[in-house]
Design an enzyme around this catalytic site. Structure first.
Site, PDB file in Angstrom:
ATOM      1  N   ARG A   1      15.825 -83.286 -16.195  1.00  0.00           N
ATOM      2  CA  ARG A   1      15.198 -83.596 -14.902  1.00  0.00           C
ATOM      3  C   ARG A   1      15.604 -84.999 -14.475  1.00  0.00           C
ATOM      4  O   ARG A   1      16.029 -85.806 -15.290  1.00  0.00           O
ATOM      5  CB  ARG A   1      13.670 -83.475 -14.985  1.00  0.00           C
ATOM      6  CG  ARG A   1      13.048 -84.354 -16.038  1.00  0.00           C
ATOM      7  CD  ARG A   1      11.525 -84.227 -16.086  1.00  0.00           C
ATOM      8  NE  ARG A   1      11.046 -84.953 -17.251  1.00  0.00           N
ATOM      9  CZ  ARG A   1      11.020 -84.465 -18.494  1.00  0.00           C
ATOM     10  NH1 ARG A   1      11.417 -83.223 -18.722  1.00  0.00           N
ATOM     11  NH2 ARG A   1      10.603 -85.196 -19.504  1.00  0.00           N
TER      12      ARG A   1
ATOM     13  N   ASP B   1      16.738 -91.854 -22.126  1.00  0.00           N
ATOM     14  CA  ASP B   1      15.467 -91.293 -22.592  1.00  0.00           C
ATOM     15  C   ASP B   1      15.520 -91.066 -24.104  1.00  0.00           C
ATOM     16  O   ASP B   1      16.594 -90.852 -24.670  1.00  0.00           O
ATOM     17  CB  ASP B   1      15.221 -89.960 -21.852  1.00  0.00           C
ATOM     18  CG  ASP B   1      13.746 -89.585 -21.834  1.00  0.00           C
ATOM     19  OD1 ASP B   1      12.907 -90.416 -22.257  1.00  0.00           O
ATOM     20  OD2 ASP B   1      13.437 -88.459 -21.415  1.00  0.00           O
TER      21      ASP B   1
ATOM     22  N   ASN C   1       6.566 -95.629 -14.766  1.00  0.00           N
ATOM     23  CA  ASN C   1       6.393 -96.108 -16.151  1.00  0.00           C
ATOM     24  C   ASN C   1       5.223 -97.098 -16.301  1.00  0.00           C
ATOM     25  O   ASN C   1       4.800 -97.383 -17.419  1.00  0.00           O
ATOM     26  CB  ASN C   1       7.690 -96.725 -16.692  1.00  0.00           C
ATOM     27  CG  ASN C   1       8.746 -95.698 -17.059  1.00  0.00           C
ATOM     28  OD1 ASN C   1       9.940 -95.947 -16.918  1.00  0.00           O
ATOM     29  ND2 ASN C   1       8.339 -94.528 -17.542  1.00  0.00           N
TER      30      ASN C   1
HETATM   31  C1  IPE Z   1      12.649 -91.681 -17.105  1.00  0.00           C
HETATM   32  O1  IPE Z   1      12.162 -91.477 -18.382  1.00  0.00           O
HETATM   33  C2  IPE Z   1      12.553 -93.141 -16.742  1.00  0.00           C
HETATM   34  C3  IPE Z   1      13.531 -94.013 -17.399  1.00  0.00           C
HETATM   35  C4  IPE Z   1      14.508 -93.614 -18.154  1.00  0.00           C
HETATM   36  C5  IPE Z   1      13.374 -95.412 -17.119  1.00  0.00           C
HETATM   37  P1  IPE Z   1      10.645 -91.042 -18.644  1.00  0.00           P
HETATM   38  O2  IPE Z   1      10.541 -90.824 -20.101  1.00  0.00           O
HETATM   39  O3  IPE Z   1       9.727 -92.033 -18.030  1.00  0.00           O
HETATM   40  O4  IPE Z   1      10.550 -89.681 -17.825  1.00  0.00           O
HETATM   41  P2  IPE Z   1       9.551 -88.440 -17.950  1.00  0.00           P
HETATM   42  O5  IPE Z   1       8.154 -88.982 -17.819  1.00  0.00           O
HETATM   43  O6  IPE Z   1       9.785 -87.830 -19.292  1.00  0.00           O
HETATM   44  O7  IPE Z   1       9.947 -87.522 -16.846  1.00  0.00           O
HETATM   45  C1  IPE Z   2      13.151 -94.219 -22.446  1.00  0.00           C
HETATM   46  O1  IPE Z   2      12.579 -93.791 -23.634  1.00  0.00           O
HETATM   47  C2  IPE Z   2      12.802 -95.647 -22.099  1.00  0.00           C
HETATM   48  C3  IPE Z   2      11.927 -95.795 -20.917  1.00  0.00           C
HETATM   49  C4  IPE Z   2      11.536 -94.834 -20.117  1.00  0.00           C
HETATM   50  C5  IPE Z   2      11.466 -97.144 -20.604  1.00  0.00           C
HETATM   51  P1  IPE Z   2      11.098 -93.238 -23.706  1.00  0.00           P
HETATM   52  O2  IPE Z   2      10.190 -94.388 -23.989  1.00  0.00           O
HETATM   53  O3  IPE Z   2      10.760 -92.445 -22.501  1.00  0.00           O
HETATM   54  O4  IPE Z   2      11.201 -92.298 -24.975  1.00  0.00           O
HETATM   55  P2  IPE Z   2      10.449 -90.931 -25.260  1.00  0.00           P
HETATM   56  O5  IPE Z   2      10.692 -90.033 -24.084  1.00  0.00           O
HETATM   57  O6  IPE Z   2       9.005 -91.269 -25.408  1.00  0.00           O
HETATM   58  O7  IPE Z   2      11.074 -90.418 -26.508  1.00  0.00           O
HETATM   59 MG    MG Z   3      10.822 -90.447 -22.048  1.00  0.00          MG
END
Ligand code: IPE
Ligand code: IPE
Ligand code: MG
Length: 224
Positions: free
Chosen positions: A177, A8, A56
């Site tokens: 989480r 993340d 996603n």
């Molecule tokens: C979790 O990250 C999913 C992946 C790492 C692929 P998200 O960024 O989608 O999760 P939330 O929405 O913050 O819980």
């Molecule tokens: C994780 O990084 C990658 C995926 C969930 C695909 P994020 O894209 O969720 O990054 P933040 O949470 O917006 O910083």
């Molecule tokens: Mg994220």
């Protein structure tokens, strides 16, 4: 040892640099390669990376398309890297619902790394823990109509039943989480959250995961 990583913070990494979110995802892919090599060198046998969740798809179409494009084009482009580093790649999630080009890329990557035995890297793509449990139950019911379903039946019908449960699940970017990651087999996983954004991960963070796990006392409901 099985390490599960919730990657993340790609978006935050990019916005801190006033770059588009896509730049964060691209940098995140470089971090994946560093982390895979570090994990292999530190003796990790299974490494599961949470790449794309069943939720996603809610992101803007442009970002979803970019991520699907990375899977379709970048993944097979790294075949030499996997082979040179003895990395076997497997997938977990509802990959049959991915765009055809991405599915073909996944299949090719899986086949061409099937003989590698340095580390098994599982990419969780279009993965949701709830979805996986529902699909496992459906598979069982199809084969055994009318029969009650046991814990073992669900276990045996998961996407990769032969892979042991994760010992540690770690998440980057300071979040605490699971976001629908490995809900079934996280039952007794240890959890660690590190503040570093995913694109900044490398040796140091993998070592922190392994050190943290070595200090945990695991009781599985029993006594130490
Ligand atoms: C979790 O990250 C999913 C992946 C790492 C692929 P998200 O960024 O989608 O999760 P939330 O929405 O913050 O819980
Ligand atoms: C994780 O990084 C990658 C995926 C969930 C695909 P994020 O894209 O969720 O990054 P933040 O949470 O917006 O910083
Ligand atoms: Mg994220």
């Amino acid at each position: 040892m099985h390490l599960g990583l919730i990657m993340d913070g790609n978006g935050r990494w990019a916005s801190q640099r006033r770059l588009p979110r896509a730049a964060g995802h691209l940098e995140g892919m470089k971090a994946c390669k560093r982390v895979i090599v570090a994990a292999k060198n530190m003796g990790v046998e299974y490494l599961t990376l949470y790449v794309f969740s069943t939720e996603n798809w809610k992101r803007p179409q442009q970002e979803v398309d970019y991520l699907m494009g990375l899977l379709a084009k970048k993944l097979p482009g790294e075949l030499r890297f996997y082979q040179e580093n003895n990395i076997r790649i497997l997938f977990r999630g509802d990959v049959k619902s991915l765009p055809k080009e991405a599915q073909e890329s996944l299949e090719k990557t899986k086949q061409e790394t099937s003989a590698m035995n340095g580390i098994t890297v599982i990419l969780a793509i279009n993965y949701g823990g709830q979805d996986e449990i529902a699909r496992a139950c459906s598979r069982f019911i199809e084969k055994n109509p009318g029969k009650p379903i046991s814990i073992q039946d669900i276990q045996e019908n998961l996407d990769l039943p032969q892979v042991p449960a994760p010992d540690l699940i770690a998440r980057s970017a300071g979040e605490m989480r699971l976001s629908n990651f490995m809900l079934w087999d996280s039952a007794y996983a240890e959890f660690l959250s590190l503040d570093d954004l995913w694109p900044d991960w490398g040796d140091e963070q993998v070592k922190k995961c392994i050190d943290a796990l070595s200090k945990r006392v695991r009781k599985y409901g029993g006594l130490a």
